[in-house]
Enzyme design. Structure first.
Site, short mmCIF file in Angstrom:
data_model
loop_
_atom_site.label_atom_id
_atom_site.label_comp_id
_atom_site.label_asym_id
_atom_site.label_seq_id
_atom_site.Cartn_x
_atom_site.Cartn_y
_atom_site.Cartn_z
N HIS A 160 -11.86 -1.74 19.96
CA HIS A 160 -12.84 -0.62 20.27
C HIS A 160 -14.22 -0.88 20.08
CE1 HIS A 160 -9.64 2.11 18.02
NE2 HIS A 160 -9.65 2.41 19.25
N CYS A 247 -12.54 3.64 10.40
CA CYS A 247 -11.55 3.99 10.89
C CYS A 247 -10.82 5.22 10.21
CB CYS A 247 -10.59 3.36 11.44
SG CYS A 247 -11.01 1.59 11.96
C1 CIR Z 1 -4.49 1.33 16.52
O1 CIR Z 1 -4.12 0.41 16.95
O2 CIR Z 1 -4.70 2.38 17.06
C2 CIR Z 1 -4.26 1.23 14.85
N1 CIR Z 1 -3.53 0.33 14.51
C3 CIR Z 1 -5.66 0.83 14.59
C4 CIR Z 1 -6.82 1.61 14.58
C5 CIR Z 1 -8.16 1.43 14.06
N2 CIR Z 1 -9.21 2.38 14.42
C6 CIR Z 1 -10.19 2.27 14.59
O3 CIR Z 1 -10.83 0.87 14.57
N3 CIR Z 1 -11.27 3.16 14.95
#
Ligand code: CIR
Length: 254
Positions: A160, A247
């Protein structure tokens, strides 16, 4: 006053989505403990923590940031880029309803909150594996009437935009230039992550304090050297699921 919306760690976090990391076993109890300490840190910084119950069928649901973009005037419920994560939004929308008017990103657009970096009324949005041009266009249509400008920023080599760049003071961005072009941020002040800590670009600004992982001490020293107050949290078990400090919460100013 701020509300910090969080969601308990799923017992099935070990089945999370992974893009740039190899799968490693995740100790759910350790992840829960780290998550609870993260919440305690937010509470100490003056947030009123509101935790949603764990969702066993939604391995990534602890990463609430991706399901919504919360601004002072409204909240946008996203349509996450990973299909497995789309059902996460329902409970978050319900929880945000008392605090904000809601708008929604709709198909075929995809948008993850982890790609949305707000700096005052400037909104930078990562064009990433999770957020497509239609998602950015819809966000722009929803936000421009409220006086926000939306700018698309390509990211490479990370999940991201906020894996690569986050706000660490009113006008200062912490950045890993290998993953995003610094020019995107125009006249803002920049602090580079230490070259030995490429994952160190994800920091959570709460008021004037940065919540930051213990895993990146060299970058932490850079932040402190610029006069930024830092509170460290160990989120190593959540990092195995490719999550960071931004997150795990959605902050809503009250
Ligand atoms: C994903 O791949 O969606 C989750 N394992 C990790 C998401 C992390 N979110 C973020 O950095 N905003």
């Amino acid at each position: 006053m701020r509300v910090a919306l969080t969601r308990a760690v799923s017992p099935n976090i070990g089945r999370c989505e992974l893009t740039h990391l190899a799968r490693q076993p995740i100790d759910v109890e350790v992840a829960r403990l780290q998550h609870a300490r993260y919440e305690a840190c937010l509470a100490e910084l003056g947030c009123q923590v509101q935790r949603l119950p764990a969702a066993p069928d939604l391995p990534d649901s602890v990463f609430v940031e991706d399901t919504a973009v919360v601004l002072d005037e409204l909240a946008i419920i996203t349509r996450p880029g990973a299909e497995s994560r789309r059902p996460e939004t329902a409970a978050v929308a319900q929880a945000l309803q008392p605090y904000r008017r809601l708008a929604h990103i709709v198909a075929p657009a995809t948008l993850d909150g982890g790609d949305v970096l707000c700096v005052g009324r400037q909104v930078f949005v990562g064009l990433s594996p999770r957020t497509n041009p239609a998602g950015i266009a819809q966000l722009q249509d929803l936000l421009e009437p409220w006086g926000y400008t939306v700018k698309s920023v390509p990211v490479r080599g990370c999940l991201h935009l906020k894996s690569a760049a986050t706000l660490v003071a009113t006008d200062t961005i912490l950045i890993n230039r290998a993953w995003v072009d610094a020019q995107a941020f125009g006249p803002l002040e920049l602090i580079d992550v230490d070259p030995t800590e490429p994952f160190g670009g994800n920091a959570l600004l709460v008021g004037e304090t940065v919540v930051y992982p213990t895993a990146y001490p060299a970058t932490r020293r850079r932040l402190e050297g610029r006069g930024i107050p830092v509170r460290v949290v160990d989120v190593s078990e959540l990092a195995k699921a490719e999550g960071g400090v931004t997150c795990c919460s959605l902050l809503a100013r009250q």
